[in-house]
Motif scaffolding. Structure first.
Motif, PDB file in Angstrom:
ATOM      1  N   MET A 149      13.678  10.293  50.191  1.00  0.00           N
ATOM      2  CA  MET A 149      13.047   8.904  50.339  1.00  0.00           C
ATOM      3  C   MET A 149      14.101   7.858  49.813  1.00  0.00           C
ATOM      4  SD  MET A 149      10.708   7.298  52.069  1.00  0.00           S
ATOM      5  CE  MET A 149       9.577   8.774  52.653  1.00  0.00           C
ATOM      6  N   VAL A 150      14.265   7.994  48.624  1.00  0.00           N
ATOM      7  CA  VAL A 150      15.223   6.977  48.052  1.00  0.00           C
ATOM      8  C   VAL A 150      16.584   6.955  48.853  1.00  0.00           C
ATOM      9  CG1 VAL A 150      16.679   6.360  45.972  1.00  0.00           C
ATOM     10  CG2 VAL A 150      14.464   7.347  45.780  1.00  0.00           C
ATOM     11  N   ASN A 151      17.105   7.890  49.287  1.00  0.00           N
ATOM     12  CA  ASN A 151      18.225   7.816  50.206  1.00  0.00           C
ATOM     13  C   ASN A 151      17.994   7.097  51.551  1.00  0.00           C
ATOM     14  OD1 ASN A 151      20.252   9.326  48.312  1.00  0.00           O
ATOM     15  ND2 ASN A 151      19.318  10.986  49.197  1.00  0.00           N
ATOM     16  N   LEU A 152      17.017   7.325  52.127  1.00  0.00           N
ATOM     17  CA  LEU A 152      16.669   6.681  53.370  1.00  0.00           C
ATOM     18  C   LEU A 152      16.312   5.209  53.236  1.00  0.00           C
ATOM     19  CD1 LEU A 152      13.943   9.132  54.949  1.00  0.00           C
ATOM     20  CD2 LEU A 152      16.359   8.735  55.662  1.00  0.00           C
ATOM     21  N   LEU A 153      15.554   4.730  52.102  1.00  0.00           N
ATOM     22  CA  LEU A 153      15.499   3.365  51.642  1.00  0.00           C
ATOM     23  C   LEU A 153      16.614   2.570  51.460  1.00  0.00           C
ATOM     24  CD1 LEU A 153      12.133   3.734  49.722  1.00  0.00           C
ATOM     25  CD2 LEU A 153      12.386   2.698  52.010  1.00  0.00           C
ATOM     26  N   MET A 154      17.542   3.294  50.612  1.00  0.00           N
ATOM     27  CA  MET A 154      18.700   2.681  50.366  1.00  0.00           C
ATOM     28  C   MET A 154      19.507   2.271  51.260  1.00  0.00           C
ATOM     29  SD  MET A 154      18.446   1.500  47.116  1.00  0.00           S
ATOM     30  CE  MET A 154      20.356   1.292  46.583  1.00  0.00           C
ATOM     31  N   ALA A 155      19.680   3.417  52.463  1.00  0.00           N
ATOM     32  CA  ALA A 155      20.591   3.409  53.306  1.00  0.00           C
ATOM     33  C   ALA A 155      20.242   2.183  54.405  1.00  0.00           C
ATOM     34  CB  ALA A 155      20.459   4.724  54.210  1.00  0.00           C
ATOM     35  N   ARG A 156      18.678   1.960  54.569  1.00  0.00           N
ATOM     36  CA  ARG A 156      18.239   0.960  55.079  1.00  0.00           C
ATOM     37  C   ARG A 156      18.563  -0.517  54.404  1.00  0.00           C
ATOM     38  NH1 ARG A 156      16.659  -0.321  60.160  1.00  0.00           N
ATOM     39  NH2 ARG A 156      14.936  -1.651  60.006  1.00  0.00           N
ATOM     40  N   ASP A 157      18.545  -0.576  53.183  1.00  0.00           N
ATOM     41  CA  ASP A 157      18.937  -1.857  52.442  1.00  0.00           C
ATOM     42  C   ASP A 157      19.231  -1.942  51.212  1.00  0.00           C
ATOM     43  OD1 ASP A 157      18.905  -4.575  51.586  1.00  0.00           O
ATOM     44  OD2 ASP A 157      16.984  -4.907  51.886  1.00  0.00           O
ATOM     45  N   PRO A 158      20.630  -1.532  50.801  1.00  0.00           N
ATOM     46  CA  PRO A 158      21.309  -1.162  49.544  1.00  0.00           C
ATOM     47  C   PRO A 158      20.840  -2.173  48.479  1.00  0.00           C
ATOM     48  CG  PRO A 158      22.830  -0.948  51.272  1.00  0.00           C
ATOM     49  CD  PRO A 158      21.586  -1.729  51.836  1.00  0.00           C
ATOM     50  N   GLU A 159      20.203  -3.320  48.796  1.00  0.00           N
ATOM     51  CA  GLU A 159      19.854  -4.250  47.642  1.00  0.00           C
ATOM     52  C   GLU A 159      18.519  -4.116  47.096  1.00  0.00           C
ATOM     53  OE1 GLU A 159      20.752  -8.286  49.230  1.00  0.00           O
ATOM     54  OE2 GLU A 159      22.727  -7.677  49.485  1.00  0.00           O
ATOM     55  N   LEU A 160      17.859  -3.041  47.980  1.00  0.00           N
ATOM     56  CA  LEU A 160      16.309  -2.697  47.039  1.00  0.00           C
ATOM     57  C   LEU A 160      16.397  -2.523  45.816  1.00  0.00           C
ATOM     58  CD1 LEU A 160      14.792  -0.646  49.992  1.00  0.00           C
ATOM     59  CD2 LEU A 160      14.289  -3.010  49.202  1.00  0.00           C
ATOM     60  N   ALA A 161      17.538  -1.866  45.226  1.00  0.00           N
ATOM     61  CA  ALA A 161      17.684  -1.555  43.684  1.00  0.00           C
ATOM     62  C   ALA A 161      17.785  -2.791  43.036  1.00  0.00           C
ATOM     63  CB  ALA A 161      18.762  -0.550  43.559  1.00  0.00           C
ATOM     64  N   THR A 162      18.114  -3.867  43.545  1.00  0.00           N
ATOM     65  CA  THR A 162      18.291  -5.217  42.931  1.00  0.00           C
ATOM     66  C   THR A 162      17.200  -6.114  42.630  1.00  0.00           C
ATOM     67  OG1 THR A 162      18.847  -6.696  44.713  1.00  0.00           O
ATOM     68  CG2 THR A 162      20.591  -5.429  43.750  1.00  0.00           C
ATOM     69  N   LEU A 163      15.921  -5.604  43.166  1.00  0.00           N
ATOM     70  CA  LEU A 163      14.673  -6.282  43.210  1.00  0.00           C
ATOM     71  C   LEU A 163      13.710  -5.608  42.038  1.00  0.00           C
ATOM     72  CD1 LEU A 163      14.263  -6.811  46.995  1.00  0.00           C
ATOM     73  CD2 LEU A 163      15.284  -8.442  45.140  1.00  0.00           C
ATOM     74  N   PRO A 164      12.739  -6.187  41.516  1.00  0.00           N
ATOM     75  CA  PRO A 164      12.733  -7.809  41.475  1.00  0.00           C
ATOM     76  C   PRO A 164      13.588  -8.188  40.245  1.00  0.00           C
ATOM     77  CG  PRO A 164      10.868  -6.586  40.200  1.00  0.00           C
ATOM     78  CD  PRO A 164      11.810  -5.545  40.823  1.00  0.00           C
ATOM     79  N   GLU A 165      13.811  -9.436  40.318  1.00  0.00           N
ATOM     80  CA  GLU A 165      14.606 -10.080  39.140  1.00  0.00           C
ATOM     81  C   GLU A 165      13.698 -10.068  38.020  1.00  0.00           C
ATOM     82  OE1 GLU A 165      16.539 -13.621  39.767  1.00  0.00           O
ATOM     83  OE2 GLU A 165      17.352 -13.134  41.700  1.00  0.00           O
ATOM     84  N   GLU A 166      12.364 -10.207  38.073  1.00  0.00           N
ATOM     85  CA  GLU A 166      11.163 -10.097  37.114  1.00  0.00           C
ATOM     86  C   GLU A 166      10.374  -9.176  37.646  1.00  0.00           C
ATOM     87  OE1 GLU A 166       9.993 -13.710  36.005  1.00  0.00           O
ATOM     88  OE2 GLU A 166      11.851 -14.867  35.757  1.00  0.00           O
ATOM     89  N   GLY A 167       9.718  -8.496  36.804  1.00  0.00           N
ATOM     90  CA  GLY A 167       8.526  -7.546  37.102  1.00  0.00           C
ATOM     91  C   GLY A 167       9.148  -6.085  36.837  1.00  0.00           C
ATOM     92  N   THR A 168       8.641  -5.075  37.427  1.00  0.00           N
ATOM     93  CA  THR A 168       9.261  -3.779  37.151  1.00  0.00           C
ATOM     94  C   THR A 168       9.933  -3.187  38.637  1.00  0.00           C
ATOM     95  OG1 THR A 168       7.080  -3.288  36.294  1.00  0.00           O
ATOM     96  CG2 THR A 168       8.212  -1.591  36.613  1.00  0.00           C
ATOM     97  N   SER A 169      11.095  -2.966  38.214  1.00  0.00           N
ATOM     98  CA  SER A 169      12.088  -2.447  38.981  1.00  0.00           C
ATOM     99  C   SER A 169      11.896  -0.739  39.373  1.00  0.00           C
ATOM    100  CB  SER A 169      13.716  -2.649  38.391  1.00  0.00           C
ATOM    101  OG  SER A 169      13.951  -1.823  37.165  1.00  0.00           O
ATOM    102  N   PRO A 170      12.648  -0.470  40.599  1.00  0.00           N
ATOM    103  CA  PRO A 170      12.715   0.822  40.682  1.00  0.00           C
ATOM    104  C   PRO A 170      13.143   1.793  39.699  1.00  0.00           C
ATOM    105  CG  PRO A 170      13.236  -0.337  42.721  1.00  0.00           C
ATOM    106  CD  PRO A 170      13.393  -1.360  41.582  1.00  0.00           C
ATOM    107  N   LEU A 171      14.427   1.408  39.062  1.00  0.00           N
ATOM    108  CA  LEU A 171      15.221   1.939  38.033  1.00  0.00           C
ATOM    109  C   LEU A 171      14.183   2.104  36.820  1.00  0.00           C
ATOM    110  CD1 LEU A 171      17.745   3.336  37.051  1.00  0.00           C
ATOM    111  CD2 LEU A 171      18.420   1.058  36.066  1.00  0.00           C
ATOM    112  N   TYR A 172      13.497   1.153  36.444  1.00  0.00           N
ATOM    113  CA  TYR A 172      12.533   1.397  35.168  1.00  0.00           C
ATOM    114  C   TYR A 172      11.479   2.134  35.468  1.00  0.00           C
ATOM    115  CZ  TYR A 172       9.496  -0.372  31.692  1.00  0.00           C
ATOM    116  OH  TYR A 172       8.456  -0.315  30.514  1.00  0.00           O
ATOM    117  N   ILE A 173      10.871   2.213  36.813  1.00  0.00           N
ATOM    118  CA  ILE A 173       9.949   3.371  37.088  1.00  0.00           C
ATOM    119  C   ILE A 173      10.581   4.864  37.000  1.00  0.00           C
ATOM    120  CG2 ILE A 173       8.272   4.188  39.089  1.00  0.00           C
ATOM    121  CD1 ILE A 173       8.039   1.090  39.553  1.00  0.00           C
TER     122      ILE A 173
END
Length: 63
Positions: free
Chosen positions: A1-25
């Protein structure tokens, strides 16, 4: 699923600037595969933010 989402929009991992990021989770859930995939597909440009002023490093140290 991560591969599909990142292929669609590679900037998804840069969000959010504040809050809880995908990497944190991913690190909180101890899922190294997702964390590594996010890092690799984002070219190392990603958000490390987490709740209450914490970041991915804080949770990684606790794990």
């Amino acid at each position: 699923m991560v591969n599909l989402l990142m292929a669609r929009d590679p900037e998804l991992a840069t969000l959010p600037e504040e809050g809880t990021s995908p990497l944190y989770i991913a690190i909180l859930l101890e899922n190294g595969i997702i964390a590594k995939t996010l890092y690799e597909l984002s070219g190392g440009v990603l958000s490390y933010s987490g709740p209450n002023g914490r970041n991915a490093l804080h949770v990684a140290v606790q794990r």
